[in-house]
Design an enzyme around this catalytic site. Structure first.
Site, PDB file in Angstrom:
ATOM      1  N   LYS A 116       0.813  -1.217   0.000  1.00 47.90           N
ATOM      2  CA  LYS A 116       0.000   0.000   0.000  1.00 47.90           C
ATOM      3  C   LYS A 116       0.851   1.272   0.000  1.00 47.90           C
ATOM      4  O   LYS A 116       0.395   2.326  -0.439  1.00 47.90           O
ATOM      5  CB  LYS A 116      -0.927   0.018   1.208  1.00 47.90           C
ATOM      6  CG  LYS A 116      -0.203   0.002   2.562  1.00 47.90           C
ATOM      7  CD  LYS A 116      -1.189  -0.036   3.711  1.00 47.90           C
ATOM      8  CE  LYS A 116      -0.494  -0.161   5.055  1.00 47.90           C
ATOM      9  NZ  LYS A 116       0.143  -1.481   5.229  1.00 47.90           N
ATOM     10  N   HIS A 167       1.638  -3.204  15.178  1.00 49.24           N
ATOM     11  CA  HIS A 167       2.099  -2.078  14.348  1.00 49.24           C
ATOM     12  C   HIS A 167       2.117  -0.858  15.251  1.00 49.24           C
ATOM     13  O   HIS A 167       1.072  -0.375  15.663  1.00 49.24           O
ATOM     14  CB  HIS A 167       1.178  -1.856  13.154  1.00 49.24           C
ATOM     15  CG  HIS A 167       1.788  -1.032  12.057  1.00 49.24           C
ATOM     16  ND1 HIS A 167       2.325   0.230  12.282  1.00 49.24           N
ATOM     17  CD2 HIS A 167       1.960  -1.283  10.726  1.00 49.24           C
ATOM     18  CE1 HIS A 167       2.791   0.706  11.152  1.00 49.24           C
ATOM     19  NE2 HIS A 167       2.582  -0.191  10.189  1.00 49.24           N
ATOM     20  N   GLU A 184       6.927  -5.456   8.386  1.00 45.86           N
ATOM     21  CA  GLU A 184       6.192  -4.926   7.241  1.00 45.86           C
ATOM     22  C   GLU A 184       6.655  -3.507   6.882  1.00 45.86           C
ATOM     23  O   GLU A 184       5.871  -2.553   6.903  1.00 45.86           O
ATOM     24  CB  GLU A 184       4.694  -4.928   7.551  1.00 45.86           C
ATOM     25  CG  GLU A 184       4.144  -6.304   7.877  1.00 45.86           C
ATOM     26  CD  GLU A 184       2.771  -6.248   8.530  1.00 45.86           C
ATOM     27  OE1 GLU A 184       2.222  -5.134   8.684  1.00 45.86           O
ATOM     28  OE2 GLU A 184       2.245  -7.312   8.906  1.00 45.86           O
TER      29      GLU A 184
END
Length: 473
Positions: free
Chosen positions: A65, A194, A268
């Site tokens: 993304k 996250h 990530e």
């Protein structure tokens, strides 16, 4: 895989060229007016080398993304990076390059049912969840999925906080979700978090990893066999940033809580890989000088510059990603500095790129450069008001070409070797074909861009000009 649009290939530069010389060549050619990017593939490769050196135990899964440019994904795939996908379209884009489904994590904790069914069909079986309804959904649609429970552990300072939307409380909610997953006979394989994108709070990683260790033990006691620890994103990627402090804390926490090869550690990163690889060049197409009061009406007190990209285009990052951009005039100015602002091209008053900055006086046609424009810019850009999304020119030096040209999905067909600066400068592909159908021939010389490439100054023009004497009044 062979891509037919040659202009999208990676231009191999000679030893005297680099990304900034390409920016200058294109901007100063006199043939370029629209905003454009230059993507330096070598910058991405260097970031990967830094990651492997600083975080040797952590396998990167690039957050698609952040920037889904095809070349970016192809280069990262060639480097062996995995991919964090948030939708079935992102999954399809990665799989279309021949990437194995085992290198993808479906890391969206709230997935539409059709996307879960698609992941099952594509054998993308590792996916995150952070609530009861998601577990029930996965049980119904993909009961053999490998579930990763995402906990919430927010950084005190982050460019984009995410905890208000995703992540379960690690102390109270996560144990309940573990018990529910056990009751549903789902396969919980690990835990993720996250801390927030653009994290400026390195110690938070230690706390988050500690929470995951407690949950690992709890899951093991329930009968699960967890093996996956996902450290999420949040890693800075601008030219003036470093992951050293974050890496130091992560490595310390892994040594303390997960000192075993039985646990597979991934992360990530998104902006870390691409932020500094993209440089944006914009052109001043209009200017408004604000004068002083009636006592000094000829004195310029503020310059307003209007450029050909704005918050509805690449600079959407100002609104959605809380970025701060720094304008760099391509040419060094002289004289006194003047308070200035920079505005995008649309008719919306909100389209302001820089509110107040001191700049030398600039003129129409001058170029302003913005570095660190690779993260959360192009994927969200629109053509509002009919203004085009900037084109991306991709470059690499010879060493990068030699190291990547035979590593799938990259092949030699992905690279253009030869007089690439001239082709880039004119916006042409390697065959000399004009790839911009909207660019007209030079109105004065009557020459197209391809004719300018040809060293035939004595060729007659395609147009015949007749002098017509106007009638006398």
């Amino acid at each position: 895989m062979k891509v037919t649009n040659l202009d999208e290939r990676i231009h191999v530069l000679d030893s005297e060229s680099n990304a900034m010389t390409v920016v200058r060549n294109i901007a100063m050619s006199g043939l370029q007016e629209e905003a454009f990017y230059v993507l330096d593939v070598g910058d991405i490769v260097q970031k990967h080398q830094i990651w492997e050196k600083k975080l040797p135990r952590v396998k990167p899964y690039y957050a698609v993304k952040c920037n889904d440019n095809l070349i970016v994904i192809e280069v990262l795939a060639a480097l062996g990076v995995g991919f964090d996908c948030a939708s079935k379209n992102e999954i399809n884009k990665v799989l279309s390059l021949g990437v194995d489904s085992s290198r993808i994590i479906f890391a969206n904790p709230a997935k539409p049912a059709s996307h879960i069914r698609h992941a099952a069909a594509m054998r993308v079986d590792t996916m995150t969840a952070d609530n009861e309804s998601e577990l029930y959904k996965i049980k119904k649609l993909f009961p053999t999925a490998k579930v990763v429970l995402r906990i919430r552990c927010d950084a005190e300072t982050a460019q984009c906080p995410l905890g208000m939307k995703f992540g379960c409380d690690p102390i109270h909610e996560a144990p309940n979700l573990l018990h529910l997953a056990y009751t549903l006979n789902l396969n919980v394989v690990g835990f993720s978090f996250h801390v927030g994108s653009g994290c400026q709070d390195p110690p938070i990683y230690y706390s988050a990893i500690h929470h995951c260790k407690i949950l690992f033990d709890m899951a093991t006691n329930l009968g699960f066999k967890p093996y996956l620890l996902d450290l999420g994103g949040g890693y800075p990627g601008d030219k003036d940033t470093s992951i050293d402090k974050i890496a130091e804390i992560i490595n310390k926490a892994l040594d303390e809580f997960f000192n075993t090869d039985a646990v597979h550690v991934i992360a990530e990163p998104g902006r870390f890989y691409v932020a500094s690889a993209f440089t944006l060049a914009t052109n001043i197409h209009s200017k408004r000088s604000v004068r002083g009061d009636e006592n000094s009406s000829n004195t310029v007190t503020h310059n307003m510059y209007y450029i050909n990209d704005g918050v509805y285009g690449s600079f959407n990052c100002l609104l959605y990603d809380h970025q701060h951009v720094t304008p760099i005039p391509l040419e060094n100015g002289c004289g006194k500095m003047i308070p200035s602002s920079i505005w995008g091209p649309t008719c919306d008053g909100l389209d302001k790129v820089v509110e107040n900055i001191m700049l030398h006086d600039m003129e129409l046609g001058d170029w302003i450069i913005f570095e660190n424009m690779g993260a959360y810019t192009l994927p969200v850009a629109s053509s509002f008001n009919g203004f085009p999304i900037p084109k991306v020119h991709v470059v690499a030096n010879e060493n990068i070409w030699l190291s990547l040209k035979d590593v799938l999905p990259l092949t030699e067909d992905h690279f253009i070797i030869g007089n690439t600066p001239a082709n880039l400068r004119l916006g042409l592909d390697i065959g000399g074909n004009d790839i911009d159908p909207w660019r007209n021939a030079d109105p004065i010389m009557g020459l197209t861009s391809s004719e300018i490439l040809t060293d035939t100054p004595n060729n007659p023009s395609h147009f015949i000009y007749d002098f017509i004497e106007p009638p006398l009044n």
